[in-house]
Design an enzyme around this catalytic site. Sequence first.
Site, mmCIF file in Angstrom:
data_model
loop_
_atom_site.group_PDB
_atom_site.id
_atom_site.type_symbol
_atom_site.label_atom_id
_atom_site.label_comp_id
_atom_site.label_asym_id
_atom_site.label_seq_id
_atom_site.Cartn_x
_atom_site.Cartn_y
_atom_site.Cartn_z
ATOM 1 N N ARG A 27 6.916 98.014 27.548
ATOM 2 C CA ARG A 27 5.671 97.243 27.483
ATOM 3 C C ARG A 27 5.805 95.902 28.194
ATOM 4 O O ARG A 27 4.858 95.419 28.817
ATOM 5 C CB ARG A 27 5.260 97.045 26.015
ATOM 6 C CG ARG A 27 4.679 98.330 25.383
ATOM 7 C CD ARG A 27 4.762 98.262 23.871
ATOM 8 N NE ARG A 27 4.052 99.355 23.212
ATOM 9 C CZ ARG A 27 4.522 100.596 23.056
ATOM 10 N NH1 ARG A 27 5.716 100.927 23.535
ATOM 11 N NH2 ARG A 27 3.814 101.521 22.418
ATOM 12 N N GLY A 92 8.092 109.891 27.866
ATOM 13 C CA GLY A 92 6.724 110.120 27.403
ATOM 14 C C GLY A 92 5.968 108.808 27.277
ATOM 15 O O GLY A 92 4.789 108.702 27.651
ATOM 16 N N ARG A 120 5.139 118.454 27.946
ATOM 17 C CA ARG A 120 4.638 117.716 26.774
ATOM 18 C C ARG A 120 3.136 117.423 26.910
ATOM 19 O O ARG A 120 2.638 117.257 28.017
ATOM 20 C CB ARG A 120 5.456 116.421 26.590
ATOM 21 C CG ARG A 120 6.889 116.737 26.211
ATOM 22 C CD ARG A 120 7.717 115.507 26.038
ATOM 23 N NE ARG A 120 7.282 114.688 24.922
ATOM 24 C CZ ARG A 120 7.761 113.474 24.653
ATOM 25 N NH1 ARG A 120 8.702 112.962 25.438
ATOM 26 N NH2 ARG A 120 7.315 112.801 23.629
ATOM 27 N N SER A 164 -0.570 107.830 16.935
ATOM 28 C CA SER A 164 0.310 107.785 18.108
ATOM 29 C C SER A 164 0.171 106.451 18.815
ATOM 30 O O SER A 164 -0.890 106.105 19.327
ATOM 31 C CB SER A 164 -0.044 108.920 19.074
ATOM 32 O OG SER A 164 0.499 108.637 20.352
ATOM 33 N N ASP A 312 10.741 108.496 15.129
ATOM 34 C CA ASP A 312 11.919 108.801 15.957
ATOM 35 C C ASP A 312 13.206 108.874 15.132
ATOM 36 O O ASP A 312 14.270 109.176 15.676
ATOM 37 C CB ASP A 312 12.076 107.745 17.058
ATOM 38 C CG ASP A 312 10.942 107.827 18.073
ATOM 39 O OD1 ASP A 312 10.319 108.899 18.188
ATOM 40 O OD2 ASP A 312 10.681 106.814 18.753
ATOM 41 N N LYS A 339 8.189 116.331 20.876
ATOM 42 C CA LYS A 339 9.016 115.214 21.369
ATOM 43 C C LYS A 339 9.896 115.716 22.525
ATOM 44 O O LYS A 339 9.605 116.747 23.111
ATOM 45 C CB LYS A 339 9.848 114.634 20.214
ATOM 46 C CG LYS A 339 9.000 113.953 19.145
ATOM 47 C CD LYS A 339 8.322 112.716 19.678
ATOM 48 C CE LYS A 339 7.450 112.047 18.642
ATOM 49 N NZ LYS A 339 6.597 111.000 19.211
HETATM 50 C C1 S3P Z 1 6.495 105.311 21.264
HETATM 51 C C2 S3P Z 1 5.681 105.988 20.398
HETATM 52 C C3 S3P Z 1 6.093 107.206 19.670
HETATM 53 C C4 S3P Z 1 7.601 107.406 19.714
HETATM 54 C C5 S3P Z 1 8.155 107.167 21.088
HETATM 55 C C6 S3P Z 1 7.877 105.744 21.527
HETATM 56 C C7 S3P Z 1 5.971 104.111 21.948
HETATM 57 O O1 S3P Z 1 5.470 108.326 20.262
HETATM 58 O O2 S3P Z 1 7.940 108.704 19.282
HETATM 59 O O3 S3P Z 1 9.555 107.390 21.107
HETATM 60 O O4 S3P Z 1 6.777 103.337 22.507
HETATM 61 O O5 S3P Z 1 4.761 103.924 21.931
HETATM 62 P P1 S3P Z 1 3.997 108.834 19.829
HETATM 63 O O6 S3P Z 1 3.033 107.803 20.190
HETATM 64 O O7 S3P Z 1 3.796 110.098 20.605
HETATM 65 O O8 S3P Z 1 4.098 109.064 18.355
#
Ligand code: S3P
Length: 428
Positions: A27, A92, A120, A164, A312, A339
Site C-alpha cells: 500500500r 493477489g 484465483r 475482503s 492468513d 488463497k
Molecule cells: C490482504 C488481504 C487478505 C489476505 C492477504 C492480504 C491485503 O486477502 O489474505 O494475504 O493486504 O489486503 P482477502 O482480501 O482476499 O481476504
Amino acid sequence: MSDWTIRGKQAFSGDIQVPGDKSISHRAVMIGSLAAGETHITNFLPSEDCKRTVAVFRSLGVDIAERSATDISVRGGSLSEPDDVLDMGNSGTGLRLLAGVLAGQPFLAVVTGDKSIRQRPMKRVCEPLRKMGATIFARSGDLAPLAVRGGYLKGIDLESPIASAQVKSSVLLAGLFADGQTTVTEPSPSRDHTERMLRAFGADLKREERSVTLQPGSQLRGRTVEVPGDISSAAFFIVGALITPGSALRIHNVGVNPTRTGLLDALSAMGAELSLEDQREASGEPVATIVVRHSELKGTRFGGAIIPRMIDEIPALALAAAFAEDDTVIEDIGELRVKESDRISTVTSALREMGARIHPQVEGLIIEGGGPLTPATVDSHGDHRIAMMSAIAATTTEGETIVRDTDCVNTSFPGFLDLLHRATGMGS
Ligand code: S3P
C-alpha cells in the site's frame, strides 16, 4: 525448486524481529505513487511480492529509488501508460489493488501473474470496478490476465458479500478517481491499512463499524511510512514458541492493528501465555513487542468475525490446535480455498503427513489435539504459509523433516529459515 531439511527438536528463545508487513508495504508503494511529492518508506518488506509492486509502478512511470532493500523513496503524482504487460507474480493483493488503481487511469494496461494467480478469483474486483465505469476484459470466469481501460468513474455503494480487504481497497483506490463518493460495506471488518494510510496521506474518509466512505477530490501528499513487522510472519514464531516446551520468545516491533490480531485473541482463548509490551504507534499503525512462552493449550471453537482478523494465520492456528488438549473447530474459512493454494486441503495434507488428526470440512477444519507430530516429507504446494507452517511443525519433532518447494517463502518472508535457525539455535 529448493527443499529444506529441518532437524528438531529445540525450544524458541531470545529476541527477534520479523520483516516488514506485506500489506502495508504494497500500500505504501501504491498510495505513495498516487501522492504528490516524496514518500519515504522505511522497513519496507523486500519480498518477491512487494518487489513486483515496485517494478510495476516503475513501469507506470513512477520514480522509485531504493536507498537500501528496506528503505525506499517514491516520487509520485501521476501514472502513465505502460508499454508492456504488468506482471504481479504470486501476489493477489498486488493484482487486485492494482486493478483498482488502473480503473481510474485514462489508458490501457494488461495485468497478469503466475499460474496460481491466474487461477484465483478476480470477479470480486472486476464486477464492482465495471460498475464504477471501468472497462475490464478477462479470461472466462473473470480470471487474469485482465485488460483494464480506465477513465471516467462514478462512485458506488458496494455491499460486499465477503470480508475482503483486497476488494475493499481496490474499490476505494478506484474511488479516489471517481465522480461522487464511494462506500464499501463488509459483513465484518477486514484489515483497515488502506483506510488508515489514505487518511494519513490526506484523503477524506469516514469509517463506521462495517462501512467506509471515501469522498474524492483531496490531494494526496507524500509522507514517511514506517512499516511495522508483519504479524502474519510473526505468527509462525509465536506458535513455534507456544507448542515447544522450554520456549520463551520476544518478537519486537510487530504491527498489532486490531483488524490483524485475531490469532493473538484465538491463542489467548486457548490458554496461551502471551502479552504485548512497548506498545506505540508508527505511521498510524499500532506496534508492540509480543512476548510468548510455551503454554498448555485447550481446544476451542472459532468462527464469525474473528476469521477475517486472522485469515492468513489459519495454518499457524491449525498447527497450534494439533498440540492442544481436545478438539479445535475452525468454521467460516471458505475463503481459504482461494488463497495461494486451497489451504483447507493443503494444511490438512501437510499436518496429516506429520501424523496430526485433522479433518477438512467444506468451509472449516476440525483438528484433534494431543500432538506430538512425527518427521515426514511435506510438500508446500507452492504456498509460502504451508512451507513455513511445516518447518515450524518440524522443529517439534525428533528426527529429520524435508519441506519440498520452499522458494515460495520469498514472496512474504525472505530470511525465514535463518531466523528459524537463530530463534531455535538449530544448525548452530
Ligand atoms: C490482504 C488481504 C487478505 C489476505 C492477504 C492480504 C491485503 O486477502 O489474505 O494475504 O493486504 O489486503 P482477502 O482480501 O482476499 O481476504
